[in-house]
Design an enzyme around this catalytic site. Structure first.
Site, PDB file in Angstrom:
ATOM      1  N   SER A   1      -3.385   0.551  14.390  1.00 53.43           N
ATOM      2  CA  SER A   1      -3.262   2.127  14.657  1.00 53.43           C
ATOM      3  C   SER A   1      -3.395   2.913  13.142  1.00 53.43           C
ATOM      4  O   SER A   1      -2.960   1.952  12.251  1.00 53.43           O
ATOM      5  CB  SER A   1      -2.244   2.787  14.663  1.00 53.43           C
ATOM      6  OG  SER A   1      -2.450   3.963  14.865  1.00 53.43           O
TER       7      SER A   1
ATOM      8  N   CYS B   1       6.826   5.877  10.861  1.00 53.97           N
ATOM      9  CA  CYS B   1       6.294   6.711   9.705  1.00 53.97           C
ATOM     10  C   CYS B   1       7.031   6.758   8.400  1.00 53.97           C
ATOM     11  O   CYS B   1       7.604   7.529   8.966  1.00 53.97           O
ATOM     12  CB  CYS B   1       5.110   7.259  10.220  1.00 53.97           C
ATOM     13  SG  CYS B   1       4.197   8.498   8.202  1.00 53.97           S
TER      14      CYS B   1
ATOM     15  N   ASN C   1       5.350  -1.124  11.169  1.00 55.76           N
ATOM     16  CA  ASN C   1       4.368  -0.143  10.986  1.00 55.76           C
ATOM     17  C   ASN C   1       4.648  -0.477   9.229  1.00 55.76           C
ATOM     18  O   ASN C   1       5.428  -1.696   8.590  1.00 55.76           O
ATOM     19  CB  ASN C   1       4.783   1.371  10.652  1.00 55.76           C
ATOM     20  CG  ASN C   1       4.188   2.272  10.208  1.00 55.76           C
ATOM     21  OD1 ASN C   1       3.195   2.406   9.718  1.00 55.76           O
ATOM     22  ND2 ASN C   1       4.295   3.413  11.598  1.00 55.76           N
TER      23      ASN C   1
HETATM   24  C1  LIG Z   1      -5.155   3.710   6.255  1.00 50.50           C
HETATM   25  C2  LIG Z   1      -3.710   3.900   7.281  1.00 50.50           C
HETATM   26  C3  LIG Z   1      -3.852   4.325   8.040  1.00 50.50           C
HETATM   27  C4  LIG Z   1      -2.289   4.426   8.797  1.00 50.50           C
HETATM   28  N1  LIG Z   1      -2.207   5.088  10.516  1.00 50.50           N
HETATM   29  C5  LIG Z   1      -1.455   4.651  10.944  1.00 50.50           C
HETATM   30  C6  LIG Z   1      -1.177   5.904  12.045  1.00 50.50           C
HETATM   31  O1  LIG Z   1      -1.815   6.790  11.861  1.00 50.50           O
HETATM   32  N2  LIG Z   1       0.257   5.213  12.888  1.00 50.50           N
HETATM   33  C7  LIG Z   1       0.507   3.939  13.266  1.00 50.50           C
HETATM   34  O2  LIG Z   1       0.852   3.688  13.642  1.00 50.50           O
HETATM   35  N3  LIG Z   1       0.290   3.462  11.799  1.00 50.50           N
HETATM   36  C8  LIG Z   1      -0.647   3.764  10.914  1.00 50.50           C
HETATM   37  N4  LIG Z   1      -0.853   2.783   9.894  1.00 50.50           N
HETATM   38  C9  LIG Z   1      -0.374   1.670   9.501  1.00 50.50           C
HETATM   39  C10 LIG Z   1      -0.725   0.415  10.243  1.00 50.50           C
HETATM   40  O3  LIG Z   1      -0.662   0.634  11.729  1.00 50.50           O
HETATM   41  C11 LIG Z   1       0.682  -1.061  10.412  1.00 50.50           C
HETATM   42  O4  LIG Z   1       1.457  -0.924  10.852  1.00 50.50           O
HETATM   43  C12 LIG Z   1       0.313  -2.110   8.872  1.00 50.50           C
HETATM   44  O5  LIG Z   1      -0.424  -1.394   8.124  1.00 50.50           O
HETATM   45  C13 LIG Z   1       0.661  -2.914   8.744  1.00 50.50           C
HETATM   46  O6  LIG Z   1      -0.592  -3.898   8.898  1.00 50.50           O
HETATM   47  P1  LIG Z   1      -1.352  -4.544   7.970  1.00 50.50           P
HETATM   48  O7  LIG Z   1      -0.748  -4.923   7.036  1.00 50.50           O
HETATM   49  O8  LIG Z   1      -2.468  -5.093   8.736  1.00 50.50           O
HETATM   50  O9  LIG Z   1      -2.364  -2.771   7.414  1.00 50.50           O
HETATM   51  C14 LIG Z   1      -1.790   2.920   8.973  1.00 50.50           C
HETATM   52  C15 LIG Z   1      -2.032   1.992   7.523  1.00 50.50           C
HETATM   53  C16 LIG Z   1      -2.869   2.173   7.107  1.00 50.50           C
HETATM   54  C17 LIG Z   1      -3.266   0.966   5.960  1.00 50.50           C
END
Ligand SMILES: Cc1cc2nc3c(=O)[nH]c(=O)nc-3n(C[C@H](O)[C@H](O)[C@H](O)COP(=O)(O)O)c2cc1C
Ligand SMILES: Cc1cc2nc3c(=O)[nH]c(=O)nc-3n(C[C@H](O)[C@H](O)[C@H](O)COP(=O)(O)OP(=O)(O)OC[C@H]3O[C@@H](n4cnc5c(N)ncnc54)[C@H](O)[C@@H]3O)c2cc1C
Ligand SMILES: Cc1cc2nc3c(=O)[nH]c(=O)nc-3n(C[C@H](O)[C@H](O)[C@H](O)COP(=O)(O)OP(=O)(O)OC[C@H]3O[C@@H](n4cnc5c(N)ncnc54)[C@H](O)[C@@H]3O)c2cc1C
Ligand SMILES: Cc1cc2nc3c(=O)[nH]c(=O)nc-3n(C[C@H](O)[C@H](O)[C@H](O)COP(=O)(O)O)c2cc1C
Ligand code: FES
Ligand code: FES
Lengths: 316, 285, 316, 285
Positions: free
Chosen positions: A28, A135, A198
């Site tokens: 997400s 978050c 998250n």
């Molecule tokens: C730009 C950005 C926006 C994100 N927005 C949300 C969000 O709206 N809701 C949510 O549950 N997680 C959000 N996340 C968290 C991601 O879903 C994920 O849990 C986190 O980035 C770790 O995964 P990754 O290392 O693959 O990015 C966001 C992450 C990024 C980088």
């Protein structure tokens, strides 16, 4: 799509009835703002996708910079900008026409808002629903609103459970002393599965010339490579706790996954599928196909015929 | 001639793993017209804070400009010279107003240049028979292109004389104003209609108000001319991850901001819908 | 040593009376097992050094692998191996003869053990003392023993305060919902300053061929680049809280510092000095001189004449 | 001749930013003698799991060997051939015992090679007039060096015949046993005393029990001969960060394990004190 590749390992996954051709899931917040981008993610080979989190009312989010990248990962403080549940409902209408299952993601300031947003969105045809209680950088939401306690977790989960029959995933924070308790509270509240994790922290990067934190909100959640070992440990902890309680709820492991090897590592820690966010930056939108291809080769080399054999292999 | 010779755009430059603003000093501020200024930024201290990707700059690429404690927004590079880069800012809202109030010696943050700029420029594209059509602040985006294609015809449109850009920088350009206060009276698209009729143009590059660009793309399509246009969408990350700049499944920050006429023909939102900061769809103009 | 460089900015630091020629401090656990290595760290230009944490009785620590490095940082689960306070007392006898001030570091399973170890070591001539309440990977110690609550923090600090007059620093964990409360509890217990932070997580790296976590203890604390933004935010939070309470206790900012720019960033977040551990791996034992040299050049370019001007510059 | 020609050792190879074991299959197990085996490890799948640094291997460098769920300890590379690397393990305690029980097809983890190996070998150091003096399992460390210096005299000492290493691999070597069950009766240091007296040796490389090495270093010092010795200290990280392997302020894992006679002369612990797993100082041997 869920048919195993005749020449290779079976990479399909069944998440509480949601069928994925491979275990990669768009996390997400990355790209999932529009239906068109989710369609592209589907074409690039993702097994499933999650939309960017939606609130009942529209939100502007924080001012820019909202997303920055440093050498070990990414920091973001987008602040849940979204057009509100009504508009999102129009954006994602008939989302079940897409070639892959799509998960909704909703947040609110309290249990009632979570449920209201879920109620508005679910008729779009989402295959399931994720509720992030985690978050670290949006006042009024997630850990800044105390959603990361076992009590709040159970209460919010219960409220959302009441408005949908679809598979419900609770997304947890890595920034808590005991993530397993939260997972158990979510299950207690009626969740079908867990998303872990998250973003981390929050973290801060200061520009020394400007003498000022770079992010508009000053601090933001850390994702990408920096987060990966913590995320793997969180999944390991949650999987251990669920096993101990005889609970078979699946885990979507999220945090720093950018290669097939990372995906397999996360699954050996106990995940059934893996979320991918930041790697869209480091490896492009094609990352889903790349991870799946690498995973297929790796499984072949290690004589893993199905992901069931790998899942939780590193647990005691 | 078919659109094929521009149909295979190169992939956007690979993103570096860091995306952090680099603080640089404004060396000079130039007034361009009644509502626009150019900030010429010294690249001197860029060596001490690596992060900028300017070696591979192509006209049309943009930088994210950070004003600490305020915001960060995308601006095309309108100049790139030895040791200096320039952005040309049209005063619209509070952020662009703040930029226009900046003075030499103050510092702003830059990251980039990002995105896919104009391509096949000066190699396979025709020189003398190319047209560069700018409207208003779109001239900022097109200026480095016009410098690389000195043989091309540069056509600029503005509301009135005091909204014109770079009249000294490109002395040979064709000027149109809505009110006739300078150059020809009318819209630059009128020039294109004539040129197409005369068979005098073989490729078109454009940037300006989206309705104008939509008309240019439509004209080129009708005439079977290759065409590229640089479009604007609300941006947050600038590096392809947040999805904010989506235009029909294309991320304008990495797959654009320059698109071919062919691509734009498959983008129903072009000329019609964009998204505000919440992601809500709103009409263009 | 503490005389300002005539041609450059004044990089000297006064930490509660402990005088450092520059703000770099060897963090506990890296190299500080022997007097001879601390001497080398001094020669390589550190402003001060901390010994590896010592317990009353000898400890074998965890089995190897105890230290691993991945692309975004380091994971360690050494498990407080040390020869015990008596032997350490012999190792570090007359430690005040070294050219730089050296801080002791002691840990225990309870307040009494902390105090006993401190009492045994302080006569060696340590300039000050650090007590980590924050190790995330050693059963019986740190966060695994509940030392990371405000109550335990205050109680342990008070016990150690009773046995030494030397400057006392409490080292905090980044893995807590509210690090500022802990800092205030430490000050309440009598601490003179704060070390922020210890390692993150814990994290886990699984080798997919072996289907097994790599670390002997399976999980370990994350340090290095991955930790830096979280550490900077922690220092920012602690500095903000101390300011709000009118408290001028200095902070040693620790986590991922490997360049002069990182050091300045940490100081702008509110740190008076910076700890350096993992960067001994990434930049060699000469890292202290390198950071100091880079910091000097950066301060010159930014017209910062003394670190007092930089400290806390990014705080609101 | 002074020690100067080996006095400026090269810096240890720059560590890569990852230090993670790579799991590799044992291709072949060879019994070397009553208590030692060689594991020949296939490097085939090393490409899929990058991390090993073998291109810059110099004799004397070591790898950290991981047995999952057990421990990880340092072993010199005793072989490095096309597609295979070997370690030779002398059964001492539980870990080495486990390694000696390994069979072809099983997998172990390797990271490295780490540390500073022998230097100036085969370039400035004399070939024919060099001596390589090994005791017991020290032969594992010296074997790749002996292969690179075929002209050098290789002298091996062991308790008795059934403790000898590599008798077939180096047919021309001089053998000593404590009990006279093979080769000459006595210690290899006796050979060195004679050779020094004859002026027949110009450089010495050694690895073996520390008292033996201390005697070799002392003899070379007396004779003004350059000498290098590879020493063992308890290791944890293997990459210079934990301090466990300290020997008088030198980290054996990165600044060693090979030191020059000059360096060892300034290390009072050499031949006398080492540290156990807690860091406590204990006598050598
Ligand atoms: C730009 C950005 C926006 C994100 N927005 C949300 C969000 O709206 N809701 C949510 O549950 N997680 C959000 N996340 C968290 C991601 O879903 C994920 O849990 C986190 O980035 C770790 O995964 P990754 O290392 O693959 O990015 C966001 C992450 C990024 C980088
Ligand atoms: C690729 C690209 C290149 C650009 N190049 C230039 C240039 O060279 N010169 C120039 O003057 N302007 C340029 N812009 C527009 C610029 O980024 C700002 O949008 C503009 O300066 C108005 O900002 P404001 O805050 O002052 O006004 P506002 O009143 O806040 O905004 C006016 C309009 O600008 C748009 N806008 C605002 N913020 C953003 C944002 N973060 N991203 C995209 N659009 C936004 C919105 O549609 C809004 O309706 C470019 C935009 C893009 C996307
Ligand atoms: C640079 C280096 C190269 C080595 N090369 C070889 C080799 O080629 N072949 C070989 O058989 N052995 C070699 N060793 C020794 C090897 O690492 C083990 O120490 C040995 O196998 C005994 O381990 P064990 O656990 O079986 O016995 P234990 O009974 O546990 O130990 C026996 C003795 O070995 C030493 N030791 C144990 N663990 C370690 C460790 N982690 N690091 C250093 N010393 C330790 C201790 O001093 C102990 O007294 C080398 C050691 C070093 C430091
Ligand atoms: C190998 C290793 C051992 C450590 N041992 C200790 C310790 O004994 N006591 C302690 O307080 N912190 C210990 N730490 C934590 C460091 O002091 C420091 O807080 C942390 O590593 C973050 O700083 P860095 O990123 O500069 O390494 C250790 C860290 C490492 C990498
Ligand atoms: S601005 Fe974030 S994807 Fe384009
Ligand atoms: S083994 Fe850790 S420093 Fe040498």
């Amino acid at each position: 799509m869920s048919t195993p590749d005749a020449t290779g390992p079976n990479l399909s996954v069944n998440l509480c009835g949601i069928k994925l051709g491979n275990p990669t899931v768009l996390a997400s917040g990355a790209l999932g703002m529009t239906r068109a981008l989710i369609q592209r993610v589907a074409r690039s080979g993702a097994g499933a996708a999650t939309i960017k989190s939606v609130t009942v009312r529209p939100r502007q989010g924080h001012n820019n910079p909202t997303v920055i990248a440093y050498e070990a990962g990414m920091l973001n403080a987008v602040g849940y900008s979204n057009p509100g549940a009504d508009e999102a409902g129009r954006e994602f209408a008939d989302i079940d026409r897409l070639s892959i299952p799509v998960l909704a993601s909703v947040v609110g300031e309290d249990a009632g808002e979570f449920a209201a947003a879920a109620e508005r969105l679910m008729p779009c045809g989402f295959a399931g629903l994720e509720i992030p209680l985690s978050c670290p950088h949006t006042p009024g939401y997630g850990t800044l609103a105390g959603h990361g306690t076992p009590e709040a977790t159970e209460q919010i989960t219960r409220a959302v459970r009441a408005v949908t029959d679809r598979p419900l995933f609770v997304k947890l924070s890595p920034n808590v002393p005991g993530i397993s308790e939260l997972a158990l509270a979510a299950i207690e509240g009626g969740a079908d599965g867990i998303c872990a994790v998250n973003t981390l922290g929050p973290g801060m990067i200061i520009n020394v010339e400007a003498r000022e934190p770079v992010l508009g909100f000053k601090m933001g959640g850390v994702s990408g490579p920096a987060l990966r070992p913590v995320a793997v440990r969180c999944v390991y902890d949650v999987a251990t706790a669920l096993r101990r309680h005889g609970c078979e709820a699946p885990i979507i492991g999220i945090g720093g996954i950018s290669t097939g090897r990372h995906a397999l590592e996360m699954m050996m820690a106990g995940a059934s599928a893996v979320g991918v966010g930041t790697a869209v930056y480091s490896r492009g939108i094609e990352v889903f196909g790349k991870i799946t291809q690498e995973l297929r080769q790796l499984c072949r080399r290690l004589s893993i015929n199905s992901l069931d054999e790998a899942r939780g292999a590193a647990l005691q | 001639m078919t659109e094929n010779h521009v149909a295979q755009p190169p992939p956007a430059a690979v993103s570096p793993q860091t995306a952090l603003p680099v603080m640089l000093e404004i060396a000079e501020v130039r007034r361009e017209n009644a509502t626009a200024k150019t900030l010429l930024i010294s690249l001197e201290s860029a060596e001490d804070q690596p992060g900028l990707i300017l070696e591979t700059f192509t006209p049309g690429q943009f930088v994210m400009v950070w004003v600490p404690r305020m915001d960060e927004k995308p601006y095309a590079l309108s100049y790139l010279e030895e040791g200096r880069a320039g952005i040309t800012v049209h005063r619209r809202g509070p952020f662009s107003k703040r930029l226009c109030e900046m003075r030499a010696g103050e510092r702003i943050g830059l990251r980039g240049a990002y995105g896919r700029g104009f391509w096949d420029v000066g190699e396979r594209a025709p020189g003398a028979s190319a047209a560069i059509i700018g409207g208003g602040c779109g001239m900022a985006v097109l200026a480095p292109l016009a410098e690389r294609l000195p043989e091309a015809t540069l056509v600029q449109g503005a509301r009135s004389a005091d909204g014109l850009f770079f009249t000294d920088r490109f002395p040979g350009q064709v000027i149109f104003t809505d009110d006739g206060s300078a150059g020809r009276h009318g819209l630059p698209t009128e020039w294109l209609v004539e040129a197409v009729a005369d068979g005098a143009v073989e490729a078109v590059y454009t940037c300006g108000p989206e309705p104008m660009m939509a008309r240019v793309v439509e004209l080129c399509r009708g005439a079977g001319l290759p065409c590229q246009a640089s479009i604007e969408r609300y941006m947050k990350c600038g590096i392809g991850v947040c999805g904010q700049c989506d235009c029909d499944g294309r991320r304008v920050c990495v797959e654009g901001p320059v698109f071919s006429g062919e691509e734009l023909a498959r983008m129903p939102s072009f000329g019609r819908r964009r998204r505000d900061k919440t992601g809500r769809q709103i009409p263009v103009e």
